[in-house]
Design a protein around this motif. Structure first.
Motif, PDB file in Angstrom:
ATOM      1  N   GLU A 174     -28.621  14.226   1.782  1.00  0.00           N
ATOM      2  CA  GLU A 174     -28.144  14.726   0.479  1.00  0.00           C
ATOM      3  C   GLU A 174     -27.671  13.582  -0.403  1.00  0.00           C
ATOM      4  N   ALA A 175     -26.962  12.632   0.202  1.00  0.00           N
ATOM      5  CA  ALA A 175     -26.472  11.478  -0.554  1.00  0.00           C
ATOM      6  C   ALA A 175     -27.537  10.393  -0.643  1.00  0.00           C
ATOM      7  N   ARG A 176     -28.095  10.040   0.497  1.00  0.00           N
ATOM      8  CA  ARG A 176     -29.041   8.920   0.568  1.00  0.00           C
ATOM      9  C   ARG A 176     -30.253   9.116  -0.332  1.00  0.00           C
ATOM     10  N   ASP A 177     -30.762  10.350  -0.385  1.00  0.00           N
ATOM     11  CA  ASP A 177     -32.014  10.592  -1.100  1.00  0.00           C
ATOM     12  C   ASP A 177     -31.830  11.130  -2.516  1.00  0.00           C
ATOM     13  N   HIS A 178     -30.615  11.563  -2.852  1.00  0.00           N
ATOM     14  CA  HIS A 178     -30.449  12.266  -4.130  1.00  0.00           C
ATOM     15  C   HIS A 178     -29.358  11.704  -5.035  1.00  0.00           C
ATOM     16  N   GLU A 179     -28.591  10.743  -4.542  1.00  0.00           N
ATOM     17  CA  GLU A 179     -27.591  10.103  -5.393  1.00  0.00           C
ATOM     18  C   GLU A 179     -28.030   8.675  -5.688  1.00  0.00           C
ATOM     19  N   PRO A 180     -27.616   8.118  -6.824  1.00  0.00           N
ATOM     20  CA  PRO A 180     -28.076   6.776  -7.185  1.00  0.00           C
ATOM     21  C   PRO A 180     -27.669   5.731  -6.148  1.00  0.00           C
ATOM     22  N   ARG A 181     -28.588   4.875  -5.789  1.00  0.00           N
ATOM     23  CA  ARG A 181     -28.289   3.814  -4.817  1.00  0.00           C
ATOM     24  C   ARG A 181     -27.116   2.962  -5.307  1.00  0.00           C
ATOM     25  N   ARG A 182     -27.054   2.724  -6.624  1.00  0.00           N
ATOM     26  CA  ARG A 182     -25.982   1.876  -7.149  1.00  0.00           C
ATOM     27  C   ARG A 182     -24.614   2.523  -7.032  1.00  0.00           C
ATOM     28  N   ALA A 183     -24.588   3.846  -6.854  1.00  0.00           N
ATOM     29  CA  ALA A 183     -23.312   4.543  -6.681  1.00  0.00           C
ATOM     30  C   ALA A 183     -22.846   4.550  -5.234  1.00  0.00           C
ATOM     31  N   PRO A 197     -21.640  -0.260   3.151  1.00  0.00           N
ATOM     32  CA  PRO A 197     -22.428  -1.477   3.391  1.00  0.00           C
ATOM     33  C   PRO A 197     -23.924  -1.181   3.307  1.00  0.00           C
ATOM     34  N   SER A 198     -24.667  -2.117   2.773  1.00  0.00           N
ATOM     35  CA  SER A 198     -26.098  -1.899   2.523  1.00  0.00           C
ATOM     36  C   SER A 198     -26.840  -1.414   3.763  1.00  0.00           C
ATOM     37  N   ASP A 199     -26.537  -2.003   4.916  1.00  0.00           N
ATOM     38  CA  ASP A 199     -27.248  -1.638   6.142  1.00  0.00           C
ATOM     39  C   ASP A 199     -26.885  -0.246   6.647  1.00  0.00           C
ATOM     40  N   HIS A 200     -25.841   0.374   6.075  1.00  0.00           N
ATOM     41  CA  HIS A 200     -25.418   1.694   6.529  1.00  0.00           C
ATOM     42  C   HIS A 200     -25.920   2.822   5.630  1.00  0.00           C
ATOM     43  N   ILE A 201     -26.573   2.465   4.545  1.00  0.00           N
ATOM     44  CA  ILE A 201     -27.080   3.505   3.643  1.00  0.00           C
ATOM     45  C   ILE A 201     -28.044   4.427   4.385  1.00  0.00           C
ATOM     46  N   ARG A 202     -28.852   3.851   5.241  1.00  0.00           N
ATOM     47  CA  ARG A 202     -29.840   4.659   5.967  1.00  0.00           C
ATOM     48  C   ARG A 202     -29.197   5.677   6.900  1.00  0.00           C
ATOM     49  N   ASP A 203     -27.930   5.477   7.255  1.00  0.00           N
ATOM     50  CA  ASP A 203     -27.237   6.398   8.160  1.00  0.00           C
ATOM     51  C   ASP A 203     -26.534   7.531   7.426  1.00  0.00           C
ATOM     52  N   MET A 204     -26.562   7.509   6.111  1.00  0.00           N
ATOM     53  CA  MET A 204     -25.875   8.539   5.339  1.00  0.00           C
ATOM     54  C   MET A 204     -26.643   9.861   5.397  1.00  0.00           C
ATOM     55  N   PRO A 205     -25.966  10.982   5.141  1.00  0.00           N
ATOM     56  CA  PRO A 205     -26.686  12.266   5.071  1.00  0.00           C
ATOM     57  C   PRO A 205     -27.753  12.204   3.981  1.00  0.00           C
TER      58      PRO A 205
END
Length: 289
Positions: free
Chosen positions: A187-196, A177-185
């Motif tokens: 490694e994923a949040r900052d280095h993988e494509p947001r659309r993925a 969910p969009s609001d949970h992206i900020r809670d991701m590690p």
């Protein structure tokens, strides 16, 4: 190098929060071409760069798969989706048509095709993704299985001759969910494509788009497989049923994986004007765990 020689490197990685510091140290040492290169890799790793991006590969179901910066790294739990897909395909015992949608680096399609090939089952594989960097990796990884890799948004990129012919549709859709992206590690949040990663308000936006037309692309009896969270799975199953797919949920506690499988009824009418047939097909539901 001896364990004593690598101890400072392991200590630096552990201090940075790397849980498997010893393993990571060994991998970084094997990837480095000289001490300066090693220091550069370690510095980036400590700064939060994904280990897989630094190595240029990841392991998925026993296969070494190329990945690159800006490309989604396949999760080990997603191997359960491939396992389910192989189990569904195996009884057909004939050449298959498969579609790896939101393919990323192509890991799912590669594992699926190779595992069936080892049993003598041929797969005609098409893979699609919207991310250009992912397409580059997918083309490299899937060349060995002679897959057709195309760039584009979901079914917009799929060759029209696959309409109504897909036996297995692997869809590793974004479901955070969009609001949970900020809670991701990071490694994923900052280095993988947001659309993925970003699946919209409830994480199921991309699934909705795929399910809406899946029956038109699947062969009679064909299967759509998606990974979701345990909480999302019942909603995902209902989305599939809304679009005439018989849906069920399967889980693997050991891998922490939940997969929702939607199957096109064999009597589903692909003619969009045949409302009577479509209405009958929508009553066929399955809710087995």
């Amino acid at each position: 190098m001896t364990a004593r020689d690598t101890a400072p490197l392991v200590a630096r990685l552990r201090a940075a929060g790397c849980v498997f510091a010893e393993d990571e140290a060994a991998l970084l040492l094997s990837a480095a071409t000289d001490p300066a290169h090693l220091e550069a890799l370690v510095t980036q790793r400590i700064a939060g760069f994904p280990l897989e991006h630094l190595l240029g590969w990841t392991e998925f179901r026993g296969l070494r798969v190329t990945v690159a910066p800006g490309v989604f790294v396949p999760r080990q739990r997603t191997g359960f989706l491939v396992e389910q897909a192989v189990s569904l395909a195996r009884p057909l015992a004939r050449p298959l048509v498969a579609l790896d949608m939101c393919c990323g680096c192509g890991a799912l399609g590669l594992a699926f095709t190779k595992e069936l090939a080892a049993e003598g089952i041929q797969v005609e594989l098409t893979a699609t993704d919207i991310e250009p960097a992912a397409i580059v990796c997918a083309r490299e990884n899937l060349a060995a299985v002679d897959a057709h890799v195309v760039e584009g948004d979901l079914f917009d990129a799929v060759p029209p001759d696959l309409h109504g012919r897909v036996d297995v549709l692997l869809a590793n859709t974004p479901y955070v969910p969009s609001d949970h992206i900020r809670d991701m590690p990071p490694e994923a949040r900052d280095h993988e494509p947001r659309r993925a990663l970003d699946g919209g308000v409830d994480g199921l936006d991309v699934l909705r788009r795929i399910a809406a037309v899946a029956c038109d692309w699947l062969a009679p009896g064909g299967h759509l497989l998606v990974e979701e969270s345990e909480e999302q799975a019942p909603v995902a199953a209902e989305i599939m049923r809304t679009h005439h797919l018989a849906a069920r949920i399967v889980e693997c506690e050991d891998m922490g994986a939940t997969v929702v499988i939607g199957t096109r009824p064999t009597d589903f009418a692909t003619d969009p004007f045949d409302e009577f047939a479509r209405g009958n097909a929508s009553t066929q539901k399955e809710d087995a765990r």
